[in-house]
Design an enzyme around this catalytic site. Structure first.
Site, mmCIF file in Angstrom:
data_model
loop_
_atom_site.group_PDB
_atom_site.id
_atom_site.type_symbol
_atom_site.label_atom_id
_atom_site.label_comp_id
_atom_site.label_asym_id
_atom_site.label_seq_id
_atom_site.Cartn_x
_atom_site.Cartn_y
_atom_site.Cartn_z
ATOM 1 N N ARG A 166 14.627 -6.367 -35.818
ATOM 2 C CA ARG A 166 16.080 -6.635 -35.732
ATOM 3 C C ARG A 166 16.385 -8.131 -35.758
ATOM 4 O O ARG A 166 17.273 -8.619 -35.039
ATOM 5 C CB ARG A 166 16.686 -6.036 -34.463
ATOM 6 C CG ARG A 166 16.589 -4.558 -34.339
ATOM 7 C CD ARG A 166 17.349 -3.813 -35.451
ATOM 8 N NE ARG A 166 17.378 -2.408 -35.165
ATOM 9 C CZ ARG A 166 16.427 -1.558 -35.569
ATOM 10 N NH1 ARG A 166 15.410 -1.973 -36.292
ATOM 11 N NH2 ARG A 166 16.536 -0.279 -35.268
ATOM 12 N N SER A 235 22.418 1.391 -31.316
ATOM 13 C CA SER A 235 21.747 0.943 -30.079
ATOM 14 C C SER A 235 22.431 -0.324 -29.563
ATOM 15 O O SER A 235 22.512 -1.312 -30.290
ATOM 16 C CB SER A 235 20.279 0.631 -30.351
ATOM 17 O OG SER A 235 19.621 1.751 -30.865
ATOM 18 N N GLU A 330 21.483 -5.713 -28.653
ATOM 19 C CA GLU A 330 21.117 -5.736 -30.076
ATOM 20 C C GLU A 330 22.296 -6.172 -30.931
ATOM 21 O O GLU A 330 22.117 -6.684 -32.036
ATOM 22 C CB GLU A 330 20.662 -4.333 -30.478
ATOM 23 C CG GLU A 330 19.802 -4.284 -31.709
ATOM 24 C CD GLU A 330 20.315 -3.334 -32.755
ATOM 25 O OE1 GLU A 330 21.308 -3.652 -33.426
ATOM 26 O OE2 GLU A 330 19.706 -2.256 -32.898
HETATM 27 P P1 FAD Z 1 28.791 -5.925 -39.256
HETATM 28 O O1 FAD Z 1 28.891 -5.291 -37.914
HETATM 29 O O2 FAD Z 1 30.024 -5.937 -40.098
HETATM 30 O O3 FAD Z 1 28.247 -7.404 -39.110
HETATM 31 C C1 FAD Z 1 27.147 -7.678 -38.293
HETATM 32 C C2 FAD Z 1 26.950 -9.209 -38.210
HETATM 33 O O4 FAD Z 1 26.569 -9.729 -39.481
HETATM 34 C C3 FAD Z 1 28.245 -9.945 -37.856
HETATM 35 O O5 FAD Z 1 27.894 -11.039 -37.055
HETATM 36 C C4 FAD Z 1 28.785 -10.424 -39.184
HETATM 37 O O6 FAD Z 1 29.575 -11.602 -39.075
HETATM 38 C C5 FAD Z 1 27.517 -10.702 -39.957
HETATM 39 N N1 FAD Z 1 27.658 -10.467 -41.402
HETATM 40 C C6 FAD Z 1 27.985 -9.297 -41.995
HETATM 41 N N2 FAD Z 1 27.912 -9.412 -43.342
HETATM 42 C C7 FAD Z 1 27.550 -10.695 -43.600
HETATM 43 C C8 FAD Z 1 27.289 -11.437 -44.801
HETATM 44 N N3 FAD Z 1 27.412 -10.882 -46.006
HETATM 45 N N4 FAD Z 1 26.915 -12.729 -44.694
HETATM 46 C C9 FAD Z 1 26.798 -13.312 -43.464
HETATM 47 N N5 FAD Z 1 27.029 -12.669 -42.296
HETATM 48 C C10 FAD Z 1 27.400 -11.373 -42.353
HETATM 49 N N6 FAD Z 1 20.761 -0.277 -37.162
HETATM 50 C C11 FAD Z 1 19.442 -0.128 -37.456
HETATM 51 O O7 FAD Z 1 18.759 -1.114 -37.725
HETATM 52 N N7 FAD Z 1 18.863 1.104 -37.434
HETATM 53 C C12 FAD Z 1 19.539 2.233 -37.160
HETATM 54 O O8 FAD Z 1 18.969 3.322 -37.163
HETATM 55 C C13 FAD Z 1 20.932 2.109 -36.864
HETATM 56 N N8 FAD Z 1 21.664 3.194 -36.545
HETATM 57 C C14 FAD Z 1 22.997 3.064 -36.266
HETATM 58 C C15 FAD Z 1 23.731 4.221 -35.965
HETATM 59 C C16 FAD Z 1 25.081 4.130 -35.681
HETATM 60 C C17 FAD Z 1 25.859 5.396 -35.374
HETATM 61 C C18 FAD Z 1 25.734 2.883 -35.712
HETATM 62 C C19 FAD Z 1 27.203 2.777 -35.448
HETATM 63 C C20 FAD Z 1 25.012 1.725 -35.992
HETATM 64 C C21 FAD Z 1 23.628 1.806 -36.271
HETATM 65 N N9 FAD Z 1 22.847 0.667 -36.543
HETATM 66 C C22 FAD Z 1 21.515 0.810 -36.869
HETATM 67 C C23 FAD Z 1 23.437 -0.685 -36.481
HETATM 68 C C24 FAD Z 1 24.177 -1.102 -37.780
HETATM 69 O O9 FAD Z 1 24.433 -0.006 -38.583
HETATM 70 C C25 FAD Z 1 23.388 -2.139 -38.586
HETATM 71 O O10 FAD Z 1 23.119 -3.284 -37.820
HETATM 72 C C26 FAD Z 1 24.113 -2.550 -39.866
HETATM 73 O O11 FAD Z 1 23.254 -3.290 -40.686
HETATM 74 C C27 FAD Z 1 25.387 -3.351 -39.592
HETATM 75 O O12 FAD Z 1 26.076 -3.478 -40.808
HETATM 76 P P2 FAD Z 1 27.615 -3.891 -40.868
HETATM 77 O O13 FAD Z 1 27.951 -4.128 -42.310
HETATM 78 O O14 FAD Z 1 28.439 -2.904 -40.163
HETATM 79 O O15 FAD Z 1 27.601 -5.259 -40.060
HETATM 80 N N1 EPU Z 2 13.823 7.965 -25.529
HETATM 81 C C1 EPU Z 2 14.151 8.520 -24.320
HETATM 82 N N2 EPU Z 2 15.467 8.579 -23.981
HETATM 83 C C2 EPU Z 2 16.457 8.121 -24.787
HETATM 84 C C3 EPU Z 2 16.118 7.543 -26.022
HETATM 85 C C4 EPU Z 2 14.772 7.480 -26.376
HETATM 86 O O1 EPU Z 2 13.289 8.936 -23.557
HETATM 87 O O2 EPU Z 2 17.627 8.214 -24.409
HETATM 88 C C5 EPU Z 2 12.386 7.915 -25.890
HETATM 89 C C6 EPU Z 2 11.857 9.271 -26.366
HETATM 90 O O3 EPU Z 2 10.519 9.372 -25.961
HETATM 91 C C7 EPU Z 2 11.925 9.165 -27.866
HETATM 92 C C8 EPU Z 2 11.592 7.694 -28.105
HETATM 93 O O4 EPU Z 2 12.151 7.001 -26.974
HETATM 94 O O5 EPU Z 2 11.020 10.005 -28.511
HETATM 95 C C9 EPU Z 2 12.164 7.130 -29.376
HETATM 96 O O6 EPU Z 2 13.555 7.434 -29.468
HETATM 97 P P1 EPU Z 2 14.357 7.315 -30.847
HETATM 98 O O7 EPU Z 2 13.575 7.925 -31.958
HETATM 99 O O8 EPU Z 2 15.730 7.824 -30.626
HETATM 100 O O9 EPU Z 2 14.354 5.779 -31.132
HETATM 101 P P2 EPU Z 2 14.759 4.507 -30.277
HETATM 102 O O10 EPU Z 2 13.536 3.695 -30.095
HETATM 103 O O11 EPU Z 2 15.507 4.863 -29.060
HETATM 104 C C10 EPU Z 2 15.160 3.063 -32.399
HETATM 105 C C11 EPU Z 2 16.232 2.211 -33.006
HETATM 106 C C12 EPU Z 2 17.265 3.049 -33.715
HETATM 107 C C13 EPU Z 2 16.587 3.904 -34.781
HETATM 108 C C14 EPU Z 2 15.537 4.787 -34.103
HETATM 109 C C15 EPU Z 2 14.765 5.645 -35.072
HETATM 110 C C16 EPU Z 2 16.326 0.210 -31.673
HETATM 111 C C17 EPU Z 2 17.084 -0.602 -30.698
HETATM 112 N N3 EPU Z 2 16.862 1.389 -32.001
HETATM 113 O O12 EPU Z 2 15.741 3.782 -31.326
HETATM 114 O O13 EPU Z 2 18.151 2.161 -34.359
HETATM 115 O O14 EPU Z 2 17.523 4.727 -35.443
HETATM 116 O O15 EPU Z 2 14.599 3.927 -33.395
HETATM 117 O O16 EPU Z 2 13.736 4.952 -35.643
HETATM 118 O O17 EPU Z 2 15.262 -0.204 -32.120
HETATM 119 C C18 EPU Z 2 20.072 0.795 -33.977
HETATM 120 O O18 EPU Z 2 19.344 -0.186 -34.183
HETATM 121 O O19 EPU Z 2 21.301 0.695 -33.780
HETATM 122 C C19 EPU Z 2 19.484 2.150 -33.995
HETATM 123 C C20 EPU Z 2 20.182 3.248 -33.718
#
Ligand code: FAD
Ligand code: EPU
Length: 347
Positions: A166, A235, A330
């Site tokens: 990240r 997250s 995050e």
């Molecule tokens: P924004 O929120 O619009 O911007 C984020 C930051 O980047 C801000 O500071 C903004 O100013 C800057 N920025 C944006 N675009 C540019 C640009 N072109 N140039 C310079 N700066 C810029 N993340 C994961 O890694 N894994 C996941 O599994 C994951 N699951 C998610 C699930 C949900 C339900 C939600 C709501 C979020 C999840 N995220 C996850 C987090 C998020 O989706 C990512 O971080 C995503 O890349 C953010 O994109 P955005 O366009 O919405 O960024």
């Molecule tokens: N777990 C728990 N309780 C919880 C959540 C997780 O016990 O409430 C434990 C469980 O053992 C589970 C393990 O953690 O099996 C892993 O959980 P999960 O697969 O949900 O992944 P995570 O580590 O909690 C990360 C990323 C997610 C991404 C998933 C899948 C971060 C901060 N988050 O979550 O990314 O989708 O892995 O790979 O690294 C995001 O960045 O916004 C995001 C949603």
């Protein structure tokens, strides 16, 4: 909202997935690099704060923004075929998940593990998005940026982007840069990226990229809150990365899941720590912890950022006290003129 190019003193509620109701002095949707450069130059010359926004799925707005929010909708995908690889040149305002679907439909594989991650391409690079065994860095060839110091467009090769969990150079060093496009390199010879949960769904012999895509969409839809129902930014906290010594101490006391990293450090599950602290139905105003994924904080209806921050602080302090583990946010915190270090808010 996107029909109009300019909006004045308007709410950002529909432009951040947390659904926080704050305003921006001006909101501008940009569709071309030329207009982006023009607006940013104007802001710089007039000393007006500006914020580039993708989907707003990784931000928490703390208060009204007194400058210009530039919503990036610069789109386009070019595909270049090489002998052994596909190169996808993608502009930064494209939706990440649309790219995943688009490439799969063309039988170009390799992005399926990153299905259903909200947000636009630009932030995917900044954040080095990741899920289910894959990160953006694994497919990134280069990132094209606009340097605001000299208004020059530069190509930064992936090996110089300092991608890590990240994190990237764009988060901590290259502040004066806007991501314009990225290059993604995908092998024509597909190798599935296996993750532990996969075995519950499919026989490895029958695995296809389309199957992985469908399985991941299913898992995510079951576990993660839909921002249309409950506002959230994924997250809220990162999974903590600690030393072997700290991990040994923690795992000798608790059954917390842990993942050794290539650099010798250990990543532990932050969600597990929050779950096992057993906060009893904790809710501050409309801010709460998501039931099936405790790393995610949700807006149940009309939460304010103050409520979200109060809840986050309580979680942070309790986890520190009970497990001696420092949970780091995050997401980006955005104040009235720009980003704020979360630790300045927490301490
Ligand atoms: P924004 O929120 O619009 O911007 C984020 C930051 O980047 C801000 O500071 C903004 O100013 C800057 N920025 C944006 N675009 C540019 C640009 N072109 N140039 C310079 N700066 C810029 N993340 C994961 O890694 N894994 C996941 O599994 C994951 N699951 C998610 C699930 C949900 C339900 C939600 C709501 C979020 C999840 N995220 C996850 C987090 C998020 O989706 C990512 O971080 C995503 O890349 C953010 O994109 P955005 O366009 O919405 O960024
Ligand atoms: N777990 C728990 N309780 C919880 C959540 C997780 O016990 O409430 C434990 C469980 O053992 C589970 C393990 O953690 O099996 C892993 O959980 P999960 O697969 O949900 O992944 P995570 O580590 O909690 C990360 C990323 C997610 C991404 C998933 C899948 C971060 C901060 N988050 O979550 O990314 O989708 O892995 O790979 O690294 C995001 O960045 O916004 C995001 C949603």
């Amino acid at each position: 909202m996107h029909k109009k190019k300019y909006l004045f003193n308007s709410s950002l509620k529909d432009l951040n997935t947390f659904g926080i109701d704050v305003t921006a002095k001006k909101i501008i949707v940009v569709k071309t690099i030329k207009s982006l450069i023009k607006i940013v130059q104007y802001c710089k010359l007039s000393h007006i704060p500006y914020l580039i926004l993708g989907e707003g799925s990784n931000v928490l707005f703390l208060e009204n923004y007194i400058g210009i929010v530039i919503v990036n909708r610069i789109k386009g995908i070019k595909i270049i075929e090489q002998n052994k690889f596909w190169i996808l040149h993608v502009f930064s305002g494209e939706k990440w998940h649309s790219l995943v679907k688009y490439s799969l439909n063309l039988n170009i594989f390799g992005l399926e593990n990153l299905a259903l991650i909200p947000g636009r391409i630009g932030s995917a690079a900044i954040q080095n998005i990741g899920a289910y065994g894959k990160e953006f860095k694994d497919v990134c060839l280069y990132v094209d940026v606009l340097s605001l110091k000299d208004n020059d467009i530069k190509r930064i090769n992936a090996n110089l982007c300092q991608f890590s969990y990240r994190n990237s150079i764009f988060k901590h060093q290259f502040h004066d840069y806007i991501i314009l496009a990225v290059g993604i390199k995908l092998s024509k010879k597909w190798n599935p990226t296996i993750f532990p949960l996969l075995k519950n769904y499919v026989n490895f012999k029958e695995i296809t990229a389309h199957k992985i895509f469908n399985i991941i969409c299913k898992i995510r839809m079951n576990k993660l809150p839909d921002p249309k129902k409950f506002g959230n930014a994924g997250s809220f906290f990162k999974n903590p990365i600690i030393t072997k010594k700290q991990a040994f101490k923690l795992t000798s006391l608790y059954d917390v899941p842990y993942y050794p990293q290539k650099n010798g450090l250990i990543k532990i599950s932050g969600g597990w720590l929050i779950q096992h602290y057993q906060f009893k139905n904790i809710q501050i105003g409309d801010a709460a912890i998501h039931e099936t994924q405790k790393l995610i904080l949700i807006n149940k209806k009309n939460a304010t950022s103050k409520e979200v921050i109060t809840l986050a602080k309580i979680i942070h302090m309790c986890i520190l006290k009970k497990f001696n583990i420092f949970l780091e946010p995050e997401i980006d915190f955005i104040g009235s003129i720009g980003k704020i270090d979360p630790l300045d808010i927490f301490y």
